[in-house]
Design a protein around this motif. Structure first.
Motif, PDB file in Angstrom:
ATOM      1  N   ASP A   1       0.824  -1.215   0.000  1.00  0.00           N
ATOM      2  CA  ASP A   1       0.000   0.000   0.000  1.00  0.00           C
ATOM      3  C   ASP A   1       0.855   1.261   0.000  1.00  0.00           C
ATOM      4  O   ASP A   1       0.496   2.274  -0.596  1.00  0.00           O
ATOM      5  CB  ASP A   1      -0.931   0.028   1.225  1.00  0.00           C
ATOM      6  CG  ASP A   1      -2.082  -0.955   1.132  1.00  0.00           C
ATOM      7  OD1 ASP A   1      -2.401  -1.397   0.017  1.00  0.00           O
ATOM      8  OD2 ASP A   1      -2.659  -1.284   2.185  1.00  0.00           O
ATOM      9  N   MET A   2       2.002   1.227   0.709  1.00  0.00           N
ATOM     10  CA  MET A   2       2.766   2.462   0.840  1.00  0.00           C
ATOM     11  C   MET A   2       3.479   2.860  -0.450  1.00  0.00           C
ATOM     12  O   MET A   2       3.975   3.976  -0.570  1.00  0.00           O
ATOM     13  CB  MET A   2       3.777   2.363   1.984  1.00  0.00           C
ATOM     14  CG  MET A   2       5.036   1.603   1.702  1.00  0.00           C
ATOM     15  SD  MET A   2       6.211   1.850   3.085  1.00  0.00           S
ATOM     16  CE  MET A   2       7.540   0.781   2.567  1.00  0.00           C
ATOM     17  N   TRP A   3       3.551   1.940  -1.429  1.00  0.00           N
ATOM     18  CA  TRP A   3       4.146   2.289  -2.713  1.00  0.00           C
ATOM     19  C   TRP A   3       3.243   3.234  -3.503  1.00  0.00           C
ATOM     20  O   TRP A   3       3.648   3.776  -4.544  1.00  0.00           O
ATOM     21  CB  TRP A   3       4.411   1.022  -3.526  1.00  0.00           C
ATOM     22  CG  TRP A   3       5.607   0.253  -3.058  1.00  0.00           C
ATOM     23  CD1 TRP A   3       5.723  -0.491  -1.897  1.00  0.00           C
ATOM     24  CD2 TRP A   3       6.865   0.149  -3.716  1.00  0.00           C
ATOM     25  NE1 TRP A   3       6.960  -1.045  -1.802  1.00  0.00           N
ATOM     26  CE2 TRP A   3       7.702  -0.676  -2.914  1.00  0.00           C
ATOM     27  CE3 TRP A   3       7.374   0.659  -4.908  1.00  0.00           C
ATOM     28  CZ2 TRP A   3       9.011  -0.988  -3.275  1.00  0.00           C
ATOM     29  CZ3 TRP A   3       8.681   0.336  -5.262  1.00  0.00           C
ATOM     30  CH2 TRP A   3       9.477  -0.474  -4.449  1.00  0.00           C
ATOM     31  N   PHE A   4       2.037   3.436  -3.013  1.00  0.00           N
ATOM     32  CA  PHE A   4       1.072   4.329  -3.658  1.00  0.00           C
ATOM     33  C   PHE A   4       0.828   5.489  -2.687  1.00  0.00           C
ATOM     34  O   PHE A   4       0.080   5.348  -1.713  1.00  0.00           O
ATOM     35  CB  PHE A   4      -0.213   3.568  -3.991  1.00  0.00           C
ATOM     36  CG  PHE A   4       0.067   2.356  -4.841  1.00  0.00           C
ATOM     37  CD1 PHE A   4       0.086   2.453  -6.225  1.00  0.00           C
ATOM     38  CD2 PHE A   4       0.380   1.136  -4.250  1.00  0.00           C
ATOM     39  CE1 PHE A   4       0.385   1.339  -6.999  1.00  0.00           C
ATOM     40  CE2 PHE A   4       0.679   0.024  -5.021  1.00  0.00           C
ATOM     41  CZ  PHE A   4       0.685   0.131  -6.404  1.00  0.00           C
TER      42      PHE A   4
ATOM     43  N   ILE B   1      10.900   4.917   1.105  1.00  0.00           N
ATOM     44  CA  ILE B   1       9.476   5.246   0.978  1.00  0.00           C
ATOM     45  C   ILE B   1       8.867   5.519   2.350  1.00  0.00           C
ATOM     46  O   ILE B   1       8.074   6.455   2.521  1.00  0.00           O
ATOM     47  CB  ILE B   1       8.711   4.113   0.267  1.00  0.00           C
ATOM     48  CG1 ILE B   1       9.197   3.966  -1.174  1.00  0.00           C
ATOM     49  CG2 ILE B   1       7.210   4.376   0.292  1.00  0.00           C
ATOM     50  CD1 ILE B   1       8.591   2.767  -1.898  1.00  0.00           C
ATOM     51  N   ALA B   2       9.228   4.707   3.342  1.00  0.00           N
ATOM     52  CA  ALA B   2       8.697   4.906   4.697  1.00  0.00           C
ATOM     53  C   ALA B   2       9.075   6.280   5.228  1.00  0.00           C
ATOM     54  O   ALA B   2       8.238   6.999   5.799  1.00  0.00           O
ATOM     55  CB  ALA B   2       9.214   3.813   5.627  1.00  0.00           C
TER      56      ALA B   2
ATOM     57  N   ASP C   1       6.874   1.084  10.191  1.00  0.00           N
ATOM     58  CA  ASP C   1       6.923   0.053   9.152  1.00  0.00           C
ATOM     59  C   ASP C   1       7.595  -1.173   9.756  1.00  0.00           C
ATOM     60  O   ASP C   1       8.818  -1.227   9.888  1.00  0.00           O
ATOM     61  CB  ASP C   1       7.721   0.602   7.962  1.00  0.00           C
ATOM     62  CG  ASP C   1       7.911  -0.419   6.857  1.00  0.00           C
ATOM     63  OD1 ASP C   1       6.959  -1.159   6.596  1.00  0.00           O
ATOM     64  OD2 ASP C   1       9.011  -0.466   6.268  1.00  0.00           O
ATOM     65  N   ILE C   2       6.782  -2.166  10.169  1.00  0.00           N
ATOM     66  CA  ILE C   2       7.281  -3.324  10.916  1.00  0.00           C
ATOM     67  C   ILE C   2       7.277  -4.559  10.032  1.00  0.00           C
ATOM     68  O   ILE C   2       6.223  -5.011   9.572  1.00  0.00           O
ATOM     69  CB  ILE C   2       6.445  -3.561  12.181  1.00  0.00           C
ATOM     70  CG1 ILE C   2       6.455  -2.304  13.068  1.00  0.00           C
ATOM     71  CG2 ILE C   2       6.974  -4.776  12.947  1.00  0.00           C
ATOM     72  CD1 ILE C   2       7.838  -1.872  13.537  1.00  0.00           C
TER      73      ILE C   2
ATOM     74  N   ALA D   1       8.884  14.581  11.423  1.00  0.00           N
ATOM     75  CA  ALA D   1       9.858  15.487  10.812  1.00  0.00           C
ATOM     76  C   ALA D   1      10.851  14.738   9.935  1.00  0.00           C
ATOM     77  O   ALA D   1      11.796  15.329   9.416  1.00  0.00           O
ATOM     78  CB  ALA D   1      10.609  16.266  11.890  1.00  0.00           C
ATOM     79  N   GLY D   2      10.635  13.422   9.774  1.00  0.00           N
ATOM     80  CA  GLY D   2      11.497  12.635   8.920  1.00  0.00           C
ATOM     81  C   GLY D   2      12.702  12.039   9.605  1.00  0.00           C
ATOM     82  O   GLY D   2      13.534  11.412   8.952  1.00  0.00           O
TER      83      GLY D   2
END
Length: 313
Positions: free
Chosen positions: A144-147, A179-180, A193-194, A211-212
């Motif tokens: 899902d996170m690739w979108f 991406i995460a 992201d586990i 904040a990344g």
């Protein structure tokens, strides 16, 4: 300060036996060692491993056992996900279980990992839920996170934390770490992201703040990753800007442009339809598996291949 602690569990997952008993041991250990933890998050497909043949209806026996674990320890539990049998289809579904052992929501993966995750149906609903006296949390699963639209939608629905169980056992894990981190900073959310290990992935789970900043990146073995979520930090940075700089959610809200690519009849995406079918390269069995047997035939074939390959390793 509104704080809430989540422990990500990078656990060794077996494809050949149930893992729920081990999950219960982990939860008990976490509550004993880190009593300040409020929620435990496991990796994608942790309870039974990656075999869709173990799909069951929800509510079902597996979900009931997980609810008992949550209630016994008085903790929020996100058990990764399970394959759910629903209306003759198989979904990759994550239940959200509260400290009373009640399922308050179920999220089904929006983007199965096609063409490799054949036979798994896609969900079509986004899920956010509120933790009383803390904040709002959203869920996505693996591919899902690739979108980026998935995380942006959850943020637009008010999610301040994204729980992202994954089962990555492939060579693109390095890309997913990027991406995460990007998902966290562009949406000003905590992003957890586990991943699993063993049959459940190559590990390298990552936790990123709004904040990344990377709060933790795991290695390749089992790990317990307890982190404290500061909801006030999310709200402050959304108001003032991450690191005192960009305010991407406000800029997105105040945009002047429309995204015609999301209007299916706009024609702006005509190039995408020149890319050919969504199929494995040189997958000569694609047509056979999509025949009269339907999704369950595809699932059975893929599961048999998975079992054979793991038996040889």
């Amino acid at each position: 300060m509104k704080r809430f602690a989540i422990a990500g569990i990078q656990m060794s997952v077996s494809a050949f036996e149930e893992n729920i008993t081990r999950m219960g041991h982990y939860v008990a250990h976490v509550k004993h060692r880190f009593p300040w933890v409020d929620m435990v998050l496991f990796s994608e497909l942790a309870p039974y491993g990656p075999s869709p043949l173990k799909a069951e209806a929800m509510p079902g026996d597996a979900e009931q056992r997980l609810c008992q674990i949550a209630a016994q320890h008085g903790i929020w539990l996100i058990p990764g996900s399970l394959f759910e049998l629903r209306d003759g289809q198989v979904f990759n579904t994550s239940p959200v279980i509260n400290p009373h052992g009640e399922v308050i929501a179920r999220f089904s993966k929006l983007f199965p990992f096609l063409p490799y995750e054949k036979g798994i149906s896609a969900g079509d609903q986004f899920v956010v839920f509120d933790v009383p006296d803390a904040g709002r949390i959203g869920i996505s699963i693996c591919y899902d996170m690739w979108f980026p639209e998935t995380t942006r939608t959850l943020a637009a629905m008010g999610a301040e934390v994204i729980l992202h169980p994954t089962m990555t056992d492939t060579i693109d894990r390095e890309v997913e770490l990027a991406i995460a981190r990007a998902s966290a900073v562009t949406n000003q959310v905590y992003f957890l992201d586990i991943n699993g290990v063993g049959d459940g992935g190559v590990g390298r789970s990552i936790v990123v703040d709004p904040a990344g900043y990377v709060l933790h990146q795991a290695g390749n073995g089992p790990e317990i990753i307890p982190v404290e979520i500061d909801f006030d930090k999310v709200r402050r940075e959304r108001e003032r800007g991450l690191r005192g700089l960009g305010q991407p959610l406000k800029s997105f809200r105040d945009r002047r442009c429309d995204f015609a690519v999301y209007q299916r009849d706009s024609g702006v995406d005509s190039y995408l339809y020149q890319l050919g079918p969504l199929a494995k390269p040189q997958d000569h069995h694609q047509g056979e598996l999509s025949g009269p047997g339907g999704p369950m035939a595809e699932i059975k074939a893929d599961s048999e291949a998975l079992t054979a390959s793991q038996g040889q390793s």
